[in-house]
Design a protein around this motif. Structure first.
Motif, PDB file in Angstrom:
ATOM      1  N   PHE A   1       0.870  -1.243   0.157  1.00  0.00           N
ATOM      2  CA  PHE A   1       0.021   0.024  -0.049  1.00  0.00           C
ATOM      3  C   PHE A   1       0.866   1.199   0.052  1.00  0.00           C
ATOM      4  CE2 PHE A   1       0.532   1.551   4.168  1.00  0.00           C
ATOM      5  CZ  PHE A   1       0.895   0.445   4.752  1.00  0.00           C
ATOM      6  N   ASP A   2       0.372   2.381  -0.406  1.00  0.00           N
ATOM      7  CA  ASP A   2       0.915   3.322  -0.339  1.00  0.00           C
ATOM      8  C   ASP A   2      -0.128   4.518   0.082  1.00  0.00           C
ATOM      9  OD1 ASP A   2       2.937   5.686  -0.485  1.00  0.00           O
ATOM     10  OD2 ASP A   2       2.930   5.714  -2.744  1.00  0.00           O
ATOM     11  N   CYS A   3      -1.036   5.045  -0.495  1.00  0.00           N
ATOM     12  CA  CYS A   3      -1.669   6.347  -0.039  1.00  0.00           C
ATOM     13  C   CYS A   3      -2.737   6.025   0.903  1.00  0.00           C
ATOM     14  CB  CYS A   3      -2.360   6.955  -1.403  1.00  0.00           C
ATOM     15  SG  CYS A   3      -3.677   5.884  -1.874  1.00  0.00           S
ATOM     16  N   ARG A   4      -3.249   4.622   1.074  1.00  0.00           N
ATOM     17  CA  ARG A   4      -4.225   4.551   1.827  1.00  0.00           C
ATOM     18  C   ARG A   4      -5.778   5.064   1.394  1.00  0.00           C
ATOM     19  NH1 ARG A   4      -2.941   2.167   6.837  1.00  0.00           N
ATOM     20  NH2 ARG A   4      -0.821   2.179   7.483  1.00  0.00           N
ATOM     21  N   ASP A   5      -5.840   5.900   0.395  1.00  0.00           N
ATOM     22  CA  ASP A   5      -6.744   6.376   0.020  1.00  0.00           C
ATOM     23  C   ASP A   5      -7.529   6.340  -1.344  1.00  0.00           C
ATOM     24  OD1 ASP A   5      -8.765   8.620   0.669  1.00  0.00           O
ATOM     25  OD2 ASP A   5      -7.527   9.983  -0.032  1.00  0.00           O
ATOM     26  N   GLY A   6      -7.368   5.482  -2.168  1.00  0.00           N
ATOM     27  CA  GLY A   6      -7.696   4.982  -3.351  1.00  0.00           C
ATOM     28  C   GLY A   6      -7.102   5.675  -4.515  1.00  0.00           C
ATOM     29  N   ASN A   7      -5.829   6.265  -4.151  1.00  0.00           N
ATOM     30  CA  ASN A   7      -5.361   7.034  -5.299  1.00  0.00           C
ATOM     31  C   ASN A   7      -4.158   6.408  -6.122  1.00  0.00           C
ATOM     32  OD1 ASN A   7      -6.759   9.482  -4.919  1.00  0.00           O
ATOM     33  ND2 ASN A   7      -5.790   9.838  -2.903  1.00  0.00           N
ATOM     34  N   CYS A   8      -3.354   5.587  -5.307  1.00  0.00           N
ATOM     35  CA  CYS A   8      -2.108   5.013  -5.882  1.00  0.00           C
ATOM     36  C   CYS A   8      -2.373   3.653  -6.801  1.00  0.00           C
ATOM     37  CB  CYS A   8      -1.078   5.013  -4.947  1.00  0.00           C
ATOM     38  SG  CYS A   8      -1.298   3.590  -3.663  1.00  0.00           S
ATOM     39  N   GLY A   9      -3.142   2.897  -6.409  1.00  0.00           N
ATOM     40  CA  GLY A   9      -3.601   1.584  -6.864  1.00  0.00           C
ATOM     41  C   GLY A   9      -2.467   0.491  -6.220  1.00  0.00           C
ATOM     42  N   SER A  10      -1.866   0.719  -5.451  1.00  0.00           N
ATOM     43  CA  SER A  10      -0.708  -0.170  -4.904  1.00  0.00           C
ATOM     44  C   SER A  10      -1.412  -1.351  -4.248  1.00  0.00           C
ATOM     45  CB  SER A  10       0.174   0.429  -3.748  1.00  0.00           C
ATOM     46  OG  SER A  10       0.836   1.453  -4.371  1.00  0.00           O
ATOM     47  N   CYS A  11      -2.539  -1.345  -3.677  1.00  0.00           N
ATOM     48  CA  CYS A  11      -3.396  -2.142  -2.880  1.00  0.00           C
ATOM     49  C   CYS A  11      -4.069  -2.955  -3.743  1.00  0.00           C
ATOM     50  CB  CYS A  11      -3.861  -1.527  -1.662  1.00  0.00           C
ATOM     51  SG  CYS A  11      -5.387  -0.541  -2.101  1.00  0.00           S
TER      52      CYS A  11
ATOM     53  N   LEU B   1      -9.692  -2.514  -4.363  1.00  0.00           N
ATOM     54  CA  LEU B   1      -8.524  -1.860  -3.728  1.00  0.00           C
ATOM     55  C   LEU B   1      -8.714  -2.203  -2.177  1.00  0.00           C
ATOM     56  CD1 LEU B   1      -8.570   1.739  -5.448  1.00  0.00           C
ATOM     57  CD2 LEU B   1      -7.206  -0.151  -5.957  1.00  0.00           C
TER      58      LEU B   1
HETATM   59 FE1  FES Z   1      -3.162   3.792  -2.327  1.00  0.00          FE
HETATM   60 FE2  FES Z   1      -5.066   1.778  -1.679  1.00  0.00          FE
HETATM   61  S1  FES Z   1      -3.143   2.150  -0.862  1.00  0.00           S
HETATM   62  S2  FES Z   1      -5.143   2.741  -3.623  1.00  0.00           S
END
Ligand code: FES
Length: 122
Positions: free
Chosen positions: A40-50, A100
């Protein structure tokens, strides 16, 4: 009570976690509580890492699917969600294959969450 089973090549074996009824924790938060290494990275639905793949253990148990606009847009940007899948989710309660982890809250349904360990690689 929902049972969330996490599965990844990064883990020695699958791990089942109980979701508490009425809990509003995201899959990512549950994973962190249980030391399950979803990227994960942003925890906010922006980066797509998760990005995760979700399968429903009992398809008859499915509940209405809620996707935030942010999650829909990000999944579309990643090529992991089609307009047809959005309609299936919102009109026919057919859940999309990819979600996500930082946006998905499992409620009463038992699901298996799969991830590769590569950020955004599901
Ligand atoms: Fe970035 Fe889920 S942590 S979209």
């Amino acid at each position: 009570m929902a049972i969330i089973t996490f599965s990844s090549p990064l883990m020695h074996k699958d791990k089942a976690v109980y979701g508490v009824a009425g809990d509003t924790k995201t899959i990512l938060a549950l994973a962190e509580d249980n030391r399950i290494p979803i990227p994960f990275d942003c925890r906010d639905g922006n980066c797509g890492s998760c990005l995760i793949e979700v399968t429903y253990d009992n398809p008859d148990q499915k509940k209405a699917i809620m996707l935030t606009d942010k999650e829909k847009q990000k999944l579309k940007d990643l090529g992991k969600l089609t307009q047809e899948e959005i309609e299936d989710a919102e009109v026919r309660d057919m859940p999309p294959r990819y979600r996500l982890a930082c946006q998905f809250i499992a409620r009463d349904e038992d699901v298996t969450v799969t991830f590769s360990g590569t950020p955004g690689g599901a």
